[in-house]
Write an enzyme that holds these catalytic residues in place. Sequence first.
Site, short mmCIF file in Angstrom:
data_model
loop_
_atom_site.label_atom_id
_atom_site.label_comp_id
_atom_site.label_asym_id
_atom_site.label_seq_id
_atom_site.Cartn_x
_atom_site.Cartn_y
_atom_site.Cartn_z
N GLU A 1 0.81 -1.23 0.00
CA GLU A 1 0.00 0.00 0.00
C GLU A 1 0.84 1.28 0.00
OE1 GLU A 1 -0.63 0.01 4.83
OE2 GLU A 1 -1.73 1.35 3.53
N ASP B 1 1.39 -9.31 4.18
CA ASP B 1 0.16 -9.03 4.92
C ASP B 1 -1.11 -9.34 4.11
OD1 ASP B 1 1.78 -8.11 6.92
OD2 ASP B 1 1.37 -5.99 6.59
N ARG C 1 1.02 -27.68 28.12
CA ARG C 1 1.01 -26.22 28.23
C ARG C 1 0.06 -25.59 27.21
NH1 ARG C 1 7.58 -25.63 28.35
NH2 ARG C 1 7.80 -25.54 30.61
N MET D 1 3.20 -11.79 12.18
CA MET D 1 3.11 -10.39 11.71
C MET D 1 1.76 -10.11 11.07
SD MET D 1 6.73 -9.38 10.10
CE MET D 1 8.04 -8.68 11.10
N ARG E 1 0.36 -6.03 10.08
CA ARG E 1 0.28 -4.71 10.72
C ARG E 1 -1.14 -4.22 10.94
NH1 ARG E 1 4.08 -0.65 7.81
NH2 ARG E 1 2.60 -1.11 6.15
N HIS F 1 10.34 -11.68 11.60
CA HIS F 1 10.88 -11.56 10.24
C HIS F 1 11.25 -12.90 9.60
CE1 HIS F 1 11.13 -7.46 11.69
NE2 HIS F 1 11.12 -7.09 10.43
N GLN G 1 9.26 -15.02 8.84
CA GLN G 1 8.20 -15.18 7.82
C GLN G 1 8.53 -14.46 6.52
OE1 GLN G 1 4.10 -14.43 10.03
NE2 GLN G 1 5.86 -13.45 10.96
N ARG G 2 9.49 -13.55 6.55
CA ARG G 2 9.77 -12.76 5.35
C ARG G 2 11.02 -13.23 4.60
NH1 ARG G 2 8.70 -6.92 7.34
NH2 ARG G 2 10.74 -6.54 6.44
#
Length: 344
Positions: free
Chosen positions: A104, A129, A164, A171, A173, A275, A277-278
């Site tokens: 964007e 995203d 547990r 991520m 945003r 990060h 993931q990137r």
Amino acid sequence: MTKKIGILTGGGDCPGLNPAIKGVVYAAEKFGYKCIGLAEGWKGLLEGKTINLDKKITEYFIEKGGTYIGTSRTNPYKIEGGVKKCLKNFKKLNLSALVAIGGEDTLGVATKLYKDYKLPVVGVPKTMDNDLSITDYTFGFDTAVTVAADAAFRLKDTGKSHRRIMVLEVMGRHAGWVALFTAITSGADFVCIPEKKIDTQKMIKKLKESYRRKKFALVITSEAAELDGLGKDSEKKELDQFGHVILKDRGMGAKIASLIEQKTGIETRFAVIGHIQRGGSPTIFDRILSVRVGMQAAKLIHKKDFGKMAALVGNKIKGVHLHKATGKLKTVDKKWYEMMKILF
Ligand code: F6P
């Protein structure tokens, strides 16, 4: 003289950028153009810094993570004289068109430059995203979810062994797509997305139920999620050049884990994938998508169809108006809430 296309990659990197560059270069060369990379997003045009690109250089780009030409979150509209410098360098570098590969923010700048100055630009959508409108998917997303789902499966093993509750922070945003898709694919018990404030009581009730049944539970949270029991972030917020809050120190996973432990009395641990993931090689889906949208961008330029973005619509790659893609963020909507109610 051979016409020259400038290519830039802006904003957060994601897997698929290099294959997209390859797509532009290969198709552009077929149409008789040369390509040149602009180093580190809009900064490259602002400073006139370039990186050589051709078929030989990009030949092995299909499986390569990151971006060969670098990226940054530079916004020329926020820098004094920035736009003028960009326009001047566009001429100085003898460019006949520009391909902006971004989300964007990067494509928002492209939209404005086209609207304000008729700069011959086309856009290529990317973002882990997945929050750009008009295009069904953006490359980077599928890889991000694949990596996050793998992390979630691993957390399940250790969580089950130790009896547990495990929380994984991913991520995203302003949009919960990565959290939602990771939660669905990993069979999580609860998901927290930024679009929908989480009802803490409901979450605790659900987790207690799951734990009673299987002595384990998994929560996936977006870094930007909001929970009613946690209150507002009090610290001063750091913003980037596009006015977005930088979420790096928000610690949503840690906060949710501590709240769960306190309310349930069950030992809870969290992990932040961030990060990771990137990086790495794009999935097959992302490789195909990125190379297709890259090639379409070159085609749009060849047809002089500027001010457009190469979008995935159904199974077709189409040229859509940049301003429509950047006008409104695509966030998780009500149709998905129905599914969430049933699954989580
Ligand atoms: O926009 C993509 C994204 O990965 C968001 O999900 C995340 O909030 C942001 O970038 C992180 O940005 P940076 O790499 O600048 O820390």
